[in-house]
Design an enzyme around this catalytic site. Structure first.
Site, PDB file in Angstrom:
ATOM      1  N   ASP A  11       0.830  -1.208   0.000  1.00 59.54           N
ATOM      2  CA  ASP A  11       0.000   0.000   0.000  1.00 59.54           C
ATOM      3  C   ASP A  11       0.863   1.256   0.000  1.00 59.54           C
ATOM      4  OD1 ASP A  11       0.683  -0.811   2.671  1.00 59.54           O
ATOM      5  OD2 ASP A  11      -0.780   0.600   3.479  1.00 59.54           O
TER       6      ASP A  11
ATOM      7  N   GLU B  82      -0.085  -1.449   5.530  1.00 55.49           N
ATOM      8  CA  GLU B  82       0.962  -1.124   6.501  1.00 55.49           C
ATOM      9  C   GLU B  82       0.807   0.303   6.986  1.00 55.49           C
ATOM     10  OE1 GLU B  82       4.782   0.481   8.012  1.00 55.49           O
ATOM     11  OE2 GLU B  82       3.649   1.152   6.285  1.00 55.49           O
TER      12      GLU B  82
HETATM   13 ZN   LIG Z   1       6.660   2.199   4.256  1.00 58.98          ZN
END
Ligand SMILES: [Zn+2]
Length: 384
Positions: free
Chosen positions: A73, A135
């Site tokens: 992401d 994340e």
């Molecule tokens: Zn990162």
């Protein structure tokens, strides 16, 4: 391999995998690239069915081996002034521009280029490519993946997390835990405080307890801590409640965070707060209003990466990069989750955190080349 890495990176940048969006299309593209190389590709979808983690293994199906990990992401580009389309990679003066070039599709592209070379070698130990989702919004993907890997019997021994460190070796970072507490009291007229339960008053007492714990944490700092500051910090970010001078507030909201330097500190703070709430605040609140309550919502709990004297992953990367300077950084990564799983972990990847999350994010070709050099060393270290 640099050319291959750049080609792959351009393809990855074109998938707008902002954390709020699906990453499935990109994961399928990666799977199609890895399948013909003989990799064992496993996709782990989340409950929504719009996101997936990937764990792909090259080499023998045995315990041990090295995990090369990156998140798929990227952060949004909304309200950022970009000189070119953030989702179309552009090369200028040795720099490759695009959202995610440094954080952290550059590393992912390099590991995918490496996969081609790994497939032509005879590996004595497995290399696992681990690509996660979400994340940037609390390591949600890795938090789901790590226990699942354990359940399926994967037992790698070390992990390299390729977050942008300009290829410096990072062996530690603080954790980051965020909480929202809601104090539900009882509204009433300001002239009769004892007939209400003042939610703001209880929130303030909670904050006071937090500040006491913040002081106590200073005394718990490990003697050899290299963090700045060396102890676990607690900070109150937002306190909100009440409507007017003469009304007893029935609701108060508190947002606070904690950045642990060692796992034990988070438990220390939480146990102390629970005891305070259960034995002091709640009994007092409920004497007036039995339905009074304090709800704590966990916004995110990202484990820290604790520096260890014994760290095979750090030693390997130090050997491969020829650097023996190890450092700690103030930003969080998925590394702590892998450490909790029992792996030795190091953070080392191409590009600079200074460019991450910014408009005109870029990665230098020289950084990708350095990363490829390190990864080729990893390949040699697991080859017959
Ligand atoms: Zn990162």
């Amino acid at each position: 391999m640099l050319e291959t890495t750049e080609d792959i990176l351009a393809r990855l940048i074109a998938f707008p995998t902002v954390s709020s969006e699906s990453n499935l299309e990109m994961m399928r593209w990666i799977a199609d690239l890895l399948d013909p190389l003989g990799a064992n590709v496993e996709l782990f979808e989340d409950a929504s069915g719009t996101k997936a983690n990937m764990f792909a293994t090259l080499g023998p199906d045995i315990p041990g081996g090295i995990v090369l990990s990156g998140h798929t992401d990227v952060v949004p580009v909304t309200d950022q002034a970009w000189s070119s389309d953030p989702f179309e990679m552009v090369a200028r003066d040795g720099l490759l521009y695009g959202r995610g070039t440094c954080d952290m599709k550059g590393f992912i592209a390099a590991t995918l280029a490496l996969a081609g070379s790994l497939s032509r070698r005879t590996l004595t130990r497995p290399v696992h490519l681990c690509f996660t989702h979400d994340e940037e919004v609390g390591c949600m993907g890795a938090r789901a993946l790590v226990p699942e890997l354990k359940r399926r019997g994967y037992a790698p021994t070390m992990a390299i997390i390729g977050e942008p460190t300009e290829m410096r070796i990072i062996e530690g970072h603080k954790g980051c835990c965020e909480y929202t507490c809601r104090f539900h009291g009882l509204e009433g007229h300001g002239s009769a405080p004892e007939r209400g339960v003042n939610a703001v008053g209880y929130a303030v007492r909670y904050v006071t307890r937090l500040m006491q714990l913040a002081e106590a944490l200073k005394g718990r700092a490990p003697l050899d801590s290299r963090f700045d500051p060396p102890w676990t910090t607690v900070s109150v970010g937002r306190l909100h409640g009440g409507v007017a001078h003469n009304v007893i507030p029935g609701l108060a909201e508190l947002e606070w965070e904690m950045r642990p330097v060692q796992a034990g500190d988070a438990g220390f703070v939480k146990d102390a707060l629970n005891a305070f709430v259960e034995t002091e605040l709640l009994p007092e609140m409920r004497r007036i209003h039995p339905e009074a309550r304090i709800d704590t919502q966990v916004i995110g709990e990202v484990a820290g990466l604790e520096p260890m004297s014994d760290n095979a992953a750090r030693d390997l990367v130090a050997h491969l990069t020829g650097s023996n300077a190890c450092d700690v950084v103030p930003f969080g990564t998925e590394a702590g989750l892998f450490q909790e799983m029992g792996l030795s972990v190091v953070v080392c990847g191409p590009g600079s955190i200074a460019q991450a999350h910014k408009p005109d994010e870029f990665i230098a070709r020289t950084q990708l080349a350095e990363c490829i050099g390190m990864l080729e060393g990893v390949a040699r270290s697991v080859s017959a």
